[in-house]
Design a protein around this motif. Sequence first.
Motif, PDB file in Angstrom:
ATOM      1  N   TYR A 257       0.837  -1.201   0.000  1.00  0.00           N
ATOM      2  CA  TYR A 257       0.000   0.000   0.000  1.00  0.00           C
ATOM      3  C   TYR A 257       0.872   1.252   0.000  1.00  0.00           C
ATOM      4  CZ  TYR A 257      -3.188   3.654   1.542  1.00  0.00           C
ATOM      5  OH  TYR A 257      -3.896   4.839   1.622  1.00  0.00           O
ATOM      6  N   LEU A 258       1.857   1.290   0.882  1.00  0.00           N
ATOM      7  CA  LEU A 258       2.713   2.470   1.003  1.00  0.00           C
ATOM      8  C   LEU A 258       3.514   2.710  -0.276  1.00  0.00           C
ATOM      9  CD1 LEU A 258       3.962   1.951   4.667  1.00  0.00           C
ATOM     10  CD2 LEU A 258       2.298   3.649   3.866  1.00  0.00           C
ATOM     11  N   LYS A 259       4.017   1.656  -0.868  1.00  0.00           N
ATOM     12  CA  LYS A 259       4.786   1.817  -2.106  1.00  0.00           C
ATOM     13  C   LYS A 259       3.882   2.295  -3.241  1.00  0.00           C
ATOM     14  CE  LYS A 259       8.254  -0.920  -3.073  1.00  0.00           C
ATOM     15  NZ  LYS A 259       9.436  -0.141  -2.679  1.00  0.00           N
ATOM     16  N   LYS A 260       2.696   1.751  -3.319  1.00  0.00           N
ATOM     17  CA  LYS A 260       1.749   2.136  -4.364  1.00  0.00           C
ATOM     18  C   LYS A 260       1.390   3.608  -4.281  1.00  0.00           C
ATOM     19  CE  LYS A 260      -2.956   1.233  -6.023  1.00  0.00           C
ATOM     20  NZ  LYS A 260      -4.197   0.414  -5.835  1.00  0.00           N
ATOM     21  N   HIS A 261       1.301   4.134  -3.048  1.00  0.00           N
ATOM     22  CA  HIS A 261       0.872   5.517  -2.860  1.00  0.00           C
ATOM     23  C   HIS A 261       2.029   6.484  -2.636  1.00  0.00           C
ATOM     24  CE1 HIS A 261      -2.896   3.258  -2.109  1.00  0.00           C
ATOM     25  NE2 HIS A 261      -3.444   4.285  -2.704  1.00  0.00           N
ATOM     26  N   GLY A 262       3.216   6.065  -2.989  1.00  0.00           N
ATOM     27  CA  GLY A 262       4.345   6.995  -3.042  1.00  0.00           C
ATOM     28  C   GLY A 262       5.029   7.307  -1.738  1.00  0.00           C
ATOM     29  N   TYR A 263       4.797   6.508  -0.694  1.00  0.00           N
ATOM     30  CA  TYR A 263       5.466   6.754   0.586  1.00  0.00           C
ATOM     31  C   TYR A 263       6.854   6.113   0.581  1.00  0.00           C
ATOM     32  CZ  TYR A 263       1.198   8.631   2.577  1.00  0.00           C
ATOM     33  OH  TYR A 263       0.102   9.411   2.827  1.00  0.00           O
ATOM     34  N   THR A 264       7.780   6.771   1.260  1.00  0.00           N
ATOM     35  CA  THR A 264       9.149   6.272   1.374  1.00  0.00           C
ATOM     36  C   THR A 264       9.465   6.028   2.839  1.00  0.00           C
ATOM     37  OG1 THR A 264       9.861   7.536  -0.579  1.00  0.00           O
ATOM     38  CG2 THR A 264      11.585   6.743   0.916  1.00  0.00           C
ATOM     39  N   THR A 265       9.881   4.814   3.160  1.00  0.00           N
ATOM     40  CA  THR A 265      10.237   4.494   4.544  1.00  0.00           C
ATOM     41  C   THR A 265      11.596   5.102   4.880  1.00  0.00           C
ATOM     42  OG1 THR A 265      11.147   2.377   3.786  1.00  0.00           O
ATOM     43  CG2 THR A 265       8.897   2.373   4.652  1.00  0.00           C
ATOM     44  N   ILE A 266      11.688   5.666   6.077  1.00  0.00           N
ATOM     45  CA  ILE A 266      12.925   6.293   6.529  1.00  0.00           C
ATOM     46  C   ILE A 266      13.288   5.752   7.909  1.00  0.00           C
ATOM     47  CG2 ILE A 266      12.521   8.403   5.194  1.00  0.00           C
ATOM     48  CD1 ILE A 266      11.685   9.750   7.853  1.00  0.00           C
ATOM     49  N   LEU A 267      14.435   6.181   8.421  1.00  0.00           N
ATOM     50  CA  LEU A 267      14.904   5.783   9.740  1.00  0.00           C
ATOM     51  C   LEU A 267      15.008   7.011  10.639  1.00  0.00           C
ATOM     52  CD1 LEU A 267      17.727   3.329   8.594  1.00  0.00           C
ATOM     53  CD2 LEU A 267      15.389   2.745   9.296  1.00  0.00           C
ATOM     54  N   MET A 268      15.204   6.785  11.918  1.00  0.00           N
ATOM     55  CA  MET A 268      15.377   7.906  12.836  1.00  0.00           C
ATOM     56  C   MET A 268      16.603   8.736  12.467  1.00  0.00           C
ATOM     57  SD  MET A 268      12.834   7.973  14.802  1.00  0.00           S
ATOM     58  CE  MET A 268      13.465   9.338  15.782  1.00  0.00           C
ATOM     59  N   GLU A 269      17.610   8.089  11.936  1.00  0.00           N
ATOM     60  CA  GLU A 269      18.804   8.811  11.485  1.00  0.00           C
ATOM     61  C   GLU A 269      18.451   9.883  10.465  1.00  0.00           C
ATOM     62  OE1 GLU A 269      23.111   7.783   9.334  1.00  0.00           O
ATOM     63  OE2 GLU A 269      21.473   6.328   9.327  1.00  0.00           O
ATOM     64  N   ASP A 270      17.496   9.571   9.587  1.00  0.00           N
ATOM     65  CA  ASP A 270      17.072  10.534   8.568  1.00  0.00           C
ATOM     66  C   ASP A 270      16.387  11.740   9.203  1.00  0.00           C
ATOM     67  OD1 ASP A 270      17.880   8.922   6.291  1.00  0.00           O
ATOM     68  OD2 ASP A 270      16.200   7.615   6.811  1.00  0.00           O
ATOM     69  N   LEU A 271      15.573  11.500  10.237  1.00  0.00           N
ATOM     70  CA  LEU A 271      14.907  12.609  10.917  1.00  0.00           C
ATOM     71  C   LEU A 271      15.915  13.487  11.648  1.00  0.00           C
ATOM     72  CD1 LEU A 271      11.634  11.139  12.492  1.00  0.00           C
ATOM     73  CD2 LEU A 271      11.919  12.463  10.392  1.00  0.00           C
ATOM     74  N   ILE A 272      16.871  12.847  12.304  1.00  0.00           N
ATOM     75  CA  ILE A 272      17.899  13.606  13.020  1.00  0.00           C
ATOM     76  C   ILE A 272      18.712  14.450  12.033  1.00  0.00           C
ATOM     77  CG2 ILE A 272      20.011  13.397  14.394  1.00  0.00           C
ATOM     78  CD1 ILE A 272      18.690  10.861  15.646  1.00  0.00           C
ATOM     79  N   ASN A 273      19.058  13.869  10.894  1.00  0.00           N
ATOM     80  CA  ASN A 273      19.801  14.613   9.874  1.00  0.00           C
ATOM     81  C   ASN A 273      18.977  15.767   9.314  1.00  0.00           C
ATOM     82  OD1 ASN A 273      22.098  13.030  10.087  1.00  0.00           O
ATOM     83  ND2 ASN A 273      21.492  11.637   8.449  1.00  0.00           N
ATOM     84  N   TYR A 274      17.661  15.586   9.241  1.00  0.00           N
ATOM     85  CA  TYR A 274      16.793  16.657   8.750  1.00  0.00           C
ATOM     86  C   TYR A 274      16.878  17.889   9.651  1.00  0.00           C
ATOM     87  CZ  TYR A 274      12.550  19.204   7.497  1.00  0.00           C
ATOM     88  OH  TYR A 274      11.662  20.197   7.125  1.00  0.00           O
TER      89      TYR A 274
END
Length: 294
Positions: free
Chosen positions: A79-96
Amino acid sequence: MNAKRRGRVFALIRLDLRVLVMGALTVLLGALAVITASAMAAKEGVEIPIVMYHSVLKDEKYHGKYVISPAELENDILYLKKHGYTTILMEDLINYTKGGELPEKPILLTFDDGYYNNYLYAFPLAKQYRVKFVISPIGRYADLYSGRDENNAYYSHATWEQLREMTGSGLVEVQNHSYDLHEQKGGALGVRQRQGESDGAYKQRISADINKAQGAFSTNLGAAPSTFTYPFGAVSRSTPDIIRELGFSATLTCREQISTVSRDPGSLYGLGRFLRESGISSREFFEKRMKLSP
């Protein structure tokens, strides 16, 4: 060249210069608008939906609030892939929060407690579909089952070797869920303060446990977790400050809400998550429960 012709040439030159200047201004203003919009968006933040899973089992008689089937997990991923969502990690949020960027539709998939069945069923799906997830094991159980030759989908927890394999893939990130505070113990749930316990004793007790877990993760996985996942979501008044003092950059709760993360590192504390129960479709869960846009 006569004066009349020179006049026409100069007029054309002036016209061309005006066109060039106007064009340059248009480009500059457009760039400024994009920069301004990006800056405003970064200041306002990005909504981060987070899913909370626990066990994954094939046996239908165990399906319920904390146990879903491998098929339900796979349907969530599709479902998530079909609707364009990208899974991320906490590392990505911290880097943001430090100036990094996030995908257009980010989402976090998290697994609490570190069950062996996460390794057995969720990890193969992560590799198959190239999706990422965060797992928060209980330190004591990782130690316990690492000393046993016992891989049982119904009750075993992932071993350090299995956790190393998952983190080594680049698809899985391990976070701290305490060493031995994931239960109702001494009159307190999780890391909540016990009745009659002094603030000093409370701080010392949970700090010792959480630091023990940090040491175990660092020793066995090569890095200390950046995020503390509250057992049961239980928190006392002084807990958030203690967690910050211990050096964690973020915390995951059990509050069912979509949190907004901005460039402010403080926005990483108290992130909400939605419990994924068995028995409802992926569409119903994501669109009706989490209110996500398809």
